[in-house]
Design a protein around this motif. Structure first.
Motif, PDB file in Angstrom:
ATOM      1  N   PRO A  92       0.663  -1.174  -0.105  1.00 52.59           N
ATOM      2  CA  PRO A  92       0.113   0.039   0.035  1.00 52.59           C
ATOM      3  C   PRO A  92       0.885   1.204   0.175  1.00 52.59           C
ATOM      4  CG  PRO A  92       0.105  -0.905   2.180  1.00 52.59           C
ATOM      5  CD  PRO A  92       0.657  -1.930   1.281  1.00 52.59           C
TER       6      PRO A  92
ATOM      7  N   CYS B  70      -0.210   4.052   1.464  1.00 56.42           N
ATOM      8  CA  CYS B  70      -0.091   4.663   2.783  1.00 56.42           C
ATOM      9  C   CYS B  70      -0.186   3.515   3.792  1.00 56.42           C
ATOM     10  CB  CYS B  70      -1.341   5.408   3.120  1.00 56.42           C
ATOM     11  SG  CYS B  70      -1.659   6.694   2.216  1.00 56.42           S
ATOM     12  N   TYR B  71       0.931   3.364   4.701  1.00 60.90           N
ATOM     13  CA  TYR B  71       1.051   2.169   5.539  1.00 60.90           C
ATOM     14  C   TYR B  71      -0.085   1.882   6.352  1.00 60.90           C
ATOM     15  CZ  TYR B  71       5.993   1.345   3.909  1.00 60.90           C
ATOM     16  OH  TYR B  71       6.997   0.783   3.386  1.00 60.90           O
ATOM     17  N   PRO B  72      -0.728   0.920   6.434  1.00 59.35           N
ATOM     18  CA  PRO B  72      -1.906   0.450   7.732  1.00 59.35           C
ATOM     19  C   PRO B  72      -0.749   0.431   9.174  1.00 59.35           C
ATOM     20  CG  PRO B  72      -1.262  -1.400   6.293  1.00 59.35           C
ATOM     21  CD  PRO B  72      -0.486  -0.525   5.916  1.00 59.35           C
ATOM     22  N   ALA B  73      -1.737   0.462  10.065  1.00 64.16           N
ATOM     23  CA  ALA B  73      -1.059   0.314  11.362  1.00 64.16           C
ATOM     24  C   ALA B  73      -0.314  -1.055  11.459  1.00 64.16           C
ATOM     25  CB  ALA B  73      -2.377   0.278  12.466  1.00 64.16           C
TER      26      ALA B  73
ATOM     27  N   THR C  19       0.028  -5.512   6.043  1.00 61.64           N
ATOM     28  CA  THR C  19      -0.729  -6.229   4.945  1.00 61.64           C
ATOM     29  C   THR C  19      -0.071  -7.660   5.019  1.00 61.64           C
ATOM     30  OG1 THR C  19      -0.002  -5.533   3.224  1.00 61.64           O
ATOM     31  CG2 THR C  19      -1.720  -4.231   4.172  1.00 61.64           C
TER      32      THR C  19
END
Length: 183
Positions: A50, A52-55, A58
């Motif tokens: 992604p 934008c990095y998720p918390a 993935t």
């Protein structure tokens, strides 16, 4: 008998119509002829990393980090975009951290005029921060002259890169086994 060095060839471009897959494939064919090296192609086009990095990572990010962790040395295949490397490559590099440590990194770059040398210059700083050892010599391809069917023209550069990568890869493998790396 010494076990083969596991080398991940990271193809850093994800752009539609890219030549990175061709350049990466050419380098892998050259490297496959090298005794003592096992190549794993890690093509970023096959990972949905992604923007934008998720918390939490993935599955694609975790899968990428596992492939990086499994390798003992790396060759990054990168284009040069505006005197640097693609954002997709930086996003991927940042998916791993400790996985890169105390391992060597070599570069195959491509572009026009400077043949990707500016991208390599930028990547050296990034990989220094990750506690890797970047090898001195790179394979730099001017796309106006590059012909993937003519490996003779670049044979010396490929051989030199692999010589340095294997030396550092084996030395650092022995070092990590004798003493865990900590910084």
């Amino acid at each position: 008998m010494q076990e083969d060095l596991r080398v991940a060839v990271v193809v850093g471009s994800t752009r539609e119509g890219r030549v990175g897959g061709d350049v990466g494939g050419w380098f892998v064919r050259c490297a496959a002829a090298r005794a003592g090296v096992v190549v794993d192609v890690v093509d970023l086009a096959e990972f949905a990393i992604p923007v934008c990095y998720p918390a939490a990572p993935t599955e694609a990010m975790a899968r990428f980090a596992r492939r990086i962790a499994a390798a003992e040395a790396y060759v990054v295949v990168t284009p040069e975009y505006n005197r640097s490397f693609p954002a997709s490559l930086k996003q991927a590099i940042d998916c791993a951290y400790d996985e890169w440590r105390a391992k060597p990194v070599g570069f195959v770059s491509y572009g026009y005029r400077a043949a990707g040398r500016y991208a390599v210059e930028q990547l050296r700083g990034v990989f220094t921060e990750l506690h890797t050892a970047t090898v001195r010599d790179a394979v730099c391809l001017d796309l106006l002259e590059f012909d993937s069917t003519n490996t003779d023209r670049y044979a010396h550069a490929v051989s030199t890169l692999l010589d340095e990568l294997v030396w550092w890869g084996l030395a650092l493998r022995d070092g990590r086994r004798a003493r865990p790396y900590c910084a």
